[in-house]
Design an enzyme around this catalytic site. Structure first.
Site, PDB file in Angstrom:
ATOM      1  N   PRO A  18     -28.184 -19.461  -0.374  1.00 47.47           N
ATOM      2  CG  PRO A  18     -26.393 -20.891   0.062  1.00 47.47           C
ATOM      3  CD  PRO A  18     -26.784 -19.446   0.068  1.00 47.47           C
ATOM      4  CB  CYS A 102     -25.461 -27.911   5.721  1.00 48.15           C
ATOM      5  SG  CYS A 102     -27.110 -28.598   6.016  1.00 48.15           S
ATOM      6  CE  LYS A 141     -24.813 -19.408   3.543  1.00 52.24           C
ATOM      7  NZ  LYS A 141     -25.402 -20.523   4.277  1.00 52.24           N
ATOM      8  CG  ASN A 204     -26.200 -15.820   6.015  1.00 52.08           C
ATOM      9  OD1 ASN A 204     -26.111 -16.952   6.464  1.00 52.08           O
ATOM     10  ND2 ASN A 204     -27.320 -15.346   5.533  1.00 52.08           N
ATOM     11  N   GLY A 205     -27.046 -13.769   8.338  1.00 52.87           N
ATOM     12  CA  GLY A 205     -27.748 -14.179   9.545  1.00 52.87           C
ATOM     13  C   GLY A 205     -28.750 -13.160  10.033  1.00 52.87           C
ATOM     14  CG  ASP A 206     -30.730 -13.745  12.828  1.00 49.32           C
ATOM     15  OD1 ASP A 206     -31.092 -14.827  12.333  1.00 49.32           O
ATOM     16  OD2 ASP A 206     -30.239 -13.637  13.959  1.00 49.32           O
ATOM     17  N   GLY A 228     -31.417 -14.823   3.560  1.00 48.83           N
ATOM     18  CA  GLY A 228     -32.052 -16.117   3.319  1.00 48.83           C
ATOM     19  C   GLY A 228     -33.525 -16.096   3.631  1.00 48.83           C
TER      20      GLY A 228
HETATM   21  C1  LIG Z   1     -34.878 -23.925   4.243  1.00 48.11           C
HETATM   22  C2  LIG Z   1     -33.416 -23.590   4.308  1.00 48.11           C
HETATM   23  C3  LIG Z   1     -32.528 -24.251   3.486  1.00 48.11           C
HETATM   24  C4  LIG Z   1     -31.160 -23.952   3.536  1.00 48.11           C
HETATM   25  N1  LIG Z   1     -30.312 -24.578   2.662  1.00 48.11           N
HETATM   26  C5  LIG Z   1     -29.003 -24.169   2.618  1.00 48.11           C
HETATM   27  C6  LIG Z   1     -28.113 -24.682   1.617  1.00 48.11           C
HETATM   28  O1  LIG Z   1     -28.493 -25.493   0.758  1.00 48.11           O
HETATM   29  N2  LIG Z   1     -26.826 -24.252   1.666  1.00 48.11           N
HETATM   30  C7  LIG Z   1     -26.365 -23.345   2.595  1.00 48.11           C
HETATM   31  O2  LIG Z   1     -25.195 -22.967   2.569  1.00 48.11           O
HETATM   32  N3  LIG Z   1     -27.186 -22.854   3.528  1.00 48.11           N
HETATM   33  C8  LIG Z   1     -28.488 -23.221   3.541  1.00 48.11           C
HETATM   34  N4  LIG Z   1     -29.328 -22.655   4.449  1.00 48.11           N
HETATM   35  C9  LIG Z   1     -28.812 -21.595   5.348  1.00 48.11           C
HETATM   36  C10 LIG Z   1     -29.005 -20.200   4.713  1.00 48.11           C
HETATM   37  O3  LIG Z   1     -28.259 -20.070   3.530  1.00 48.11           O
HETATM   38  C11 LIG Z   1     -28.575 -19.087   5.683  1.00 48.11           C
HETATM   39  O4  LIG Z   1     -27.227 -19.264   6.002  1.00 48.11           O
HETATM   40  C12 LIG Z   1     -29.373 -19.109   7.000  1.00 48.11           C
HETATM   41  O5  LIG Z   1     -30.754 -19.277   6.745  1.00 48.11           O
HETATM   42  C13 LIG Z   1     -29.158 -17.800   7.777  1.00 48.11           C
HETATM   43  O6  LIG Z   1     -29.527 -16.687   7.025  1.00 48.11           O
HETATM   44  P1  LIG Z   1     -30.971 -15.961   7.220  1.00 48.11           P
HETATM   45  O7  LIG Z   1     -31.084 -15.626   8.668  1.00 48.11           O
HETATM   46  O8  LIG Z   1     -30.910 -14.748   6.327  1.00 48.11           O
HETATM   47  O9  LIG Z   1     -32.011 -16.958   6.820  1.00 48.11           O
HETATM   48  C14 LIG Z   1     -30.689 -22.980   4.445  1.00 48.11           C
HETATM   49  C15 LIG Z   1     -31.598 -22.344   5.293  1.00 48.11           C
HETATM   50  C16 LIG Z   1     -32.935 -22.619   5.237  1.00 48.11           C
HETATM   51  C17 LIG Z   1     -33.879 -21.892   6.150  1.00 48.11           C
END
Ligand SMILES: Cc1cc2nc3c(=O)[nH]c(=O)nc-3n(C[C@H](O)[C@H](O)[C@H](O)COP(=O)(O)O)c2cc1C
Length: 326
Positions: A18, A102, A141, A204-206, A228
């Site tokens: 998300p 968040c 989450k 999740n992460g990176d 993400g």
């Molecule tokens: C622009 C943006 C908006 C996000 N909005 C949400 C959200 O609405 N809900 C949520 O649980 N995490 C949110 N996240 C966190 C992501 O879901 C994810 O946990 C985080 O980016 C780490 O994963 P990644 O390294 O694959 O990006 C957001 C992240 C970004 C960059």
């Protein structure tokens, strides 16, 4: 396997994370077409939902009629969260996800999102009430803890399992890390190593490559992964990850024409939903991502940022296809 609607027969499912202002139905559709197994809506404030805020309802429209809709909600009032969850269920959500991660200041200052990591009894109560209020599966989450000195991942995992969530997504950072440093996949794996933890774990992460994704499954033992930021501008990552998981060959490089095609589709999806003018404006934040690292793209980016109509945008894509090479 994770026994949730939409993915119960998919081995090693890959989720789109998300993301506020990103994972609207236009973008979710692109990612689903690219092979994401499940996508999650932007987070929605439970307080806004129960006030009947129109903007909140837009966030839970399906990207196509058969989409397995996963809607994420947040809040810290258990009554309101339970009511909001029922509204979300009535509007067709197949899964309700609770946001306890968040880290953004304006969110945690209101005592919601990752702030619940400092009030586990309230996190538990909210989750219990939501689980009791709906028939659809509830997932959550969150992050590893508030700070690295105060990790609560084991406690949270067992606590949320006890009150009935059907899967847990763990982002391998703490609240105070925000998005800095690296996600700690060792800590994510620790949850899975606890024999008392029995529900599916989504890591999740990176994750930014098929190789990284494969490593998450093979070395950290998670049941699913969530991608993400890497999907912004590179929704092809889902295809690459699936190919890698199947042991198939895949192309690391995405052609210019394919980038233009998908970016155009993203724009059209947004316009179908909103209108041309809004779509052209909203897409401005995505152009850079779709053509990231392409030599010579800069002047075209400027033109795209100045374009105001489909015609103008499409003309730039034609030029990009003709003049740029990868
Ligand atoms: C622009 C943006 C908006 C996000 N909005 C949400 C959200 O609405 N809900 C949520 O649980 N995490 C949110 N996240 C966190 C992501 O879901 C994810 O946990 C985080 O980016 C780490 O994963 P990644 O390294 O694959 O990006 C957001 C992240 C970004 C960059």
């Amino acid at each position: 396997m994770i026994n949730l609607p939409g993915i119960s027969n998919i081995e090693r499912p890959v989720f789109l994370a998300p993301m506020e202002d990103v994972t609207d139905k236009a973008f979710r559709k692109i990612c689903l077409e690219m092979g994401a197994d499940l996508t999650v809506s932007e987070f929605i404030a439970s307080e806004a939902l129960v006030r009947n805020a129109e903007k909140s309802f837009l966030k839970m429209e399906k990207s196509f009629p058969d989409e397995t809709l996963v809607v994420q909600i947040f809040g810290n009032n258990a009554d309101v969260m339970a009511d909001a969850a029922q509204m979300v269920e009535e509007r067709g959500a197949a899964i309700i996800d609770l946001n306890f991660g968040c880290p953004v200041k304006k969110i945690v200052n209101k005592g919601v999102g990752a702030a619940l990591l400092r009030d586990l009894p309230l996190m538990k109560e909210i989750t219990r009430r939501v689980v009791d209020a709906v028939k659809v599966p509830v997932t959550a989450k969150t992050r590893l803890g508030w700070t690295t000195d105060d990790l609560v991942h084991h406690e949270v995992a067992l606590m949320l399992q006890e009150v009935g969530i059907k899967a847990l997504t763990m982002h391998g950072r703490t609240r105070s890390q925000l998005y800095s440093g690296e996600a700690n996949w060792e800590k994510i794996a620790e949850i899975k190593q606890n024999p008392e933890f029995k529900i599916p774990l989504i890591g999740n992460g990176d994750i930014d490559s098929a190789e990284f994704a494969l490593n998450c499954f093979e070395n950290y033992g998670v049941d699913g992964i969530m991608i993400g930021r890497a999907a912004i501008g590179d929704p092809w990552i889902f295809k690459k990850v699936r190919a890698a998981l199947n042991g198939e060959e895949y192309d690391e490089v995405v052609s210019i024409e394919e980038r233009s095609r998908v970016c155009k589709e993203h724009l059209i999806n947004t316009a179908d939903w909103k209108n041309e003018k809004k779509a052209v404006l909203e897409m401005r934040k995505f152009y850079g991502g779709y053509f990231k690292g392409i030599p010579g793209f800069k002047p075209f980016k400027i033109k795209l940022m100045e374009a105001n109509t489909f015609e103008e945008v499409f003309a730039v894509f034609d030029e990009v296809n003709e003049k740029l090479h990868i």
